[in-house]
Motif scaffolding. Sequence first.
Motif, PDB file in Angstrom:
ATOM      1  N   ALA A   1       0.930  -1.098  -0.041  1.00 52.98           N
ATOM      2  CA  ALA A   1      -0.013   0.034  -0.094  1.00 52.98           C
ATOM      3  C   ALA A   1       0.962   1.356  -0.027  1.00 52.98           C
ATOM      4  N   PHE A   2       1.820   1.300   0.736  1.00 53.52           N
ATOM      5  CA  PHE A   2       2.706   2.354   0.780  1.00 53.52           C
ATOM      6  C   PHE A   2       3.426   2.572  -0.487  1.00 53.52           C
ATOM      7  N   GLU A   3       3.932   1.417  -1.188  1.00 55.01           N
ATOM      8  CA  GLU A   3       4.524   1.581  -2.488  1.00 55.01           C
ATOM      9  C   GLU A   3       3.637   2.392  -3.452  1.00 55.01           C
ATOM     10  N   PHE A   4       2.469   1.892  -3.518  1.00 60.68           N
ATOM     11  CA  PHE A   4       1.594   2.362  -4.736  1.00 60.68           C
ATOM     12  C   PHE A   4       1.146   3.860  -4.274  1.00 60.68           C
ATOM     13  N   LEU A   5       0.866   3.996  -2.998  1.00 58.34           N
ATOM     14  CA  LEU A   5       0.518   5.343  -2.544  1.00 58.34           C
ATOM     15  C   LEU A   5       1.767   6.329  -3.173  1.00 58.34           C
ATOM     16  N   CYS A   6       3.016   6.126  -2.780  1.00 57.95           N
ATOM     17  CA  CYS A   6       4.237   6.863  -3.307  1.00 57.95           C
ATOM     18  C   CYS A   6       4.241   6.950  -4.827  1.00 57.95           C
ATOM     19  N   LEU A   7       3.918   5.737  -5.591  1.00 60.49           N
ATOM     20  CA  LEU A   7       4.060   5.874  -7.037  1.00 60.49           C
ATOM     21  C   LEU A   7       3.109   6.483  -7.609  1.00 60.49           C
ATOM     22  N   PHE A   8       1.795   6.501  -7.308  1.00 62.16           N
ATOM     23  CA  PHE A   8       0.667   7.183  -7.865  1.00 62.16           C
ATOM     24  C   PHE A   8       0.851   8.582  -7.692  1.00 62.16           C
ATOM     25  N   VAL A   9       1.215   8.973  -6.348  1.00 58.48           N
ATOM     26  CA  VAL A   9       1.229  10.397  -6.027  1.00 58.48           C
ATOM     27  C   VAL A   9       2.570  11.155  -6.790  1.00 58.48           C
ATOM     28  N   ALA A  10       3.763  10.142  -7.196  1.00 52.67           N
ATOM     29  CA  ALA A  10       4.815  10.638  -7.695  1.00 52.67           C
ATOM     30  C   ALA A  10       4.536  10.947  -8.977  1.00 52.67           C
ATOM     31  N   LEU A  11       3.734  10.257  -9.852  1.00 54.39           N
ATOM     32  CA  LEU A  11       3.185  10.116 -11.278  1.00 54.39           C
ATOM     33  C   LEU A  11       2.467  11.292 -11.417  1.00 54.39           C
ATOM     34  N   ASP A  12       1.609  11.794 -10.295  1.00 55.99           N
ATOM     35  CA  ASP A  12       0.860  13.110 -10.341  1.00 55.99           C
ATOM     36  C   ASP A  12       1.518  14.419 -10.084  1.00 55.99           C
ATOM     37  N   LEU A  13       2.646  14.221  -9.533  1.00 51.46           N
ATOM     38  CA  LEU A  13       3.611  15.328  -9.224  1.00 51.46           C
ATOM     39  C   LEU A  13       4.705  15.574 -10.212  1.00 51.46           C
ATOM     40  N   THR A  14       5.469  14.624 -10.761  1.00 54.17           N
ATOM     41  CA  THR A  14       6.378  14.745 -11.574  1.00 54.17           C
ATOM     42  C   THR A  14       6.274  13.848 -12.931  1.00 54.17           C
ATOM     43  N   ALA A  15       7.201  14.025 -13.846  1.00 54.81           N
ATOM     44  CA  ALA A  15       7.149  13.374 -15.103  1.00 54.81           C
ATOM     45  C   ALA A  15       7.116  11.921 -15.133  1.00 54.81           C
ATOM     46  N   VAL A  16       6.783  11.394 -16.032  1.00 56.52           N
ATOM     47  CA  VAL A  16       6.802   9.714 -16.265  1.00 56.52           C
ATOM     48  C   VAL A  16       8.245   9.484 -16.258  1.00 56.52           C
ATOM     49  N   SER A  17       9.121  10.080 -17.222  1.00 55.15           N
ATOM     50  CA  SER A  17      10.460   9.868 -17.340  1.00 55.15           C
ATOM     51  C   SER A  17      11.330  10.034 -16.073  1.00 55.15           C
ATOM     52  N   ARG A  18      11.204  11.013 -15.235  1.00 50.95           N
ATOM     53  CA  ARG A  18      11.880  11.202 -14.072  1.00 50.95           C
ATOM     54  C   ARG A  18      11.393  10.337 -13.123  1.00 50.95           C
ATOM     55  N   ALA A  19      10.290   9.861 -12.912  1.00 56.41           N
ATOM     56  CA  ALA A  19       9.655   8.845 -11.913  1.00 56.41           C
ATOM     57  C   ALA A  19       9.991   7.414 -12.272  1.00 56.41           C
ATOM     58  N   SER A  20      10.100   7.026 -13.252  1.00 57.52           N
ATOM     59  CA  SER A  20      10.406   5.924 -13.854  1.00 57.52           C
ATOM     60  C   SER A  20      11.937   5.665 -13.617  1.00 57.52           C
ATOM     61  N   VAL A  21      12.958   6.491 -13.989  1.00 55.98           N
ATOM     62  CA  VAL A  21      14.253   6.249 -13.769  1.00 55.98           C
ATOM     63  C   VAL A  21      14.456   6.096 -12.294  1.00 55.98           C
ATOM     64  N   ILE A  22      13.817   6.768 -11.492  1.00 52.69           N
ATOM     65  CA  ILE A  22      13.922   6.572  -9.795  1.00 52.69           C
ATOM     66  C   ILE A  22      13.383   5.616  -9.470  1.00 52.69           C
ATOM     67  N   PHE A  23      12.212   5.079  -9.838  1.00 54.34           N
ATOM     68  CA  PHE A  23      11.217   4.011  -9.304  1.00 54.34           C
ATOM     69  C   PHE A  23      11.812   2.703  -9.677  1.00 54.34           C
ATOM     70  N   TYR A  24      12.500   2.635 -10.921  1.00 57.01           N
ATOM     71  CA  TYR A  24      13.121   1.371 -11.388  1.00 57.01           C
ATOM     72  C   TYR A  24      14.315   1.061 -10.999  1.00 57.01           C
TER      73      TYR A  24
END
Length: 298
Positions: free
Chosen positions: A82-105
């Motif tokens: 739950a924590f993981e996907f709360l962070c991921l979905f909020v991240a993709l709301d606030l920042t770009a897909v390209s930036r979030a993906s580099v960090i998330f993966y």
Amino acid sequence: MEKKSQIDLFGAVALTSFALLLAFNQVVIKVTNGGLQPVFFAGLRSAGAVVCIWLWLRWRGIPLRFEKGTRTAGFAVGCVFAFEFLCLFVALDLTAVSRASVIFYSMPVWLAIMAHFIMPDDKITPVKAVGLGLALCGVAIAILTRDDGVGSFWGDLAALGAAVGWAVTAMIAKASSLSRVRPEIQLMWQVGVSAPLLLFAALFFGPFIRDIAPIHIAGLAFQIVVVVSAGFIFWLWLLSIYPASGVASFSFLSPVLAVALGWLLLGEEVGPNLIMALVLVAIGILMVNRPKSRRTSV
């Protein structure tokens, strides 16, 4: 299919396709966030996945049993999920897909660090150490630079939290009593516990519905049916056929493809610092997932 000792042409195509699905998944989340509040969206996704996985278990004749010795670990992995996907979905709301993906993966990096201290047979080798260093430098560059003019520091930090949460989820599944149960049951723990937690947390993130349109409903359905349910089952099937190290070696493709799709489908700017971060993270992931060399006796 019979088990393979190495990745063949079919395996390479399948794993590349799966990496492309994961990359496209980030774009879908970004677009769907326009119609649904991110945390509410994540909760609906988990709730819908419970139904899909239950139907899958019924169809395969697999009993849905939560063994007594696994309940604590199951609840723990669901909370971290739950924590993981709360962070991921909020991240993709606030920042770009390209930036979030580099960090998330960058998840394999954090998993390797945890495994070094928890798993006695999974220590950091010199090659892994170099890979970890490169990937960590890439993550730092992605978070601390803004040459593309998009994204937000807090969104990037949320993506980092999601990556660490993903690594903790994997470690619990690997090192706890959950390792004795079927992967479908592990996934049921994750989505079953996370669904009510995320839906409750959504109460603190604003209105549930934004400017909803058919494309957002389609995005939610895609997340539930294709990504969480069918995608995970496909991944398990590939793991049952090909060596785990070979499968993991394709994980570097997801951030590369996500950056490309963010630029192609969403028109995101990709500056030189982000490209440098992407290259460092991708090389680091490859080195961290490098198979152990086999010594032959003479």
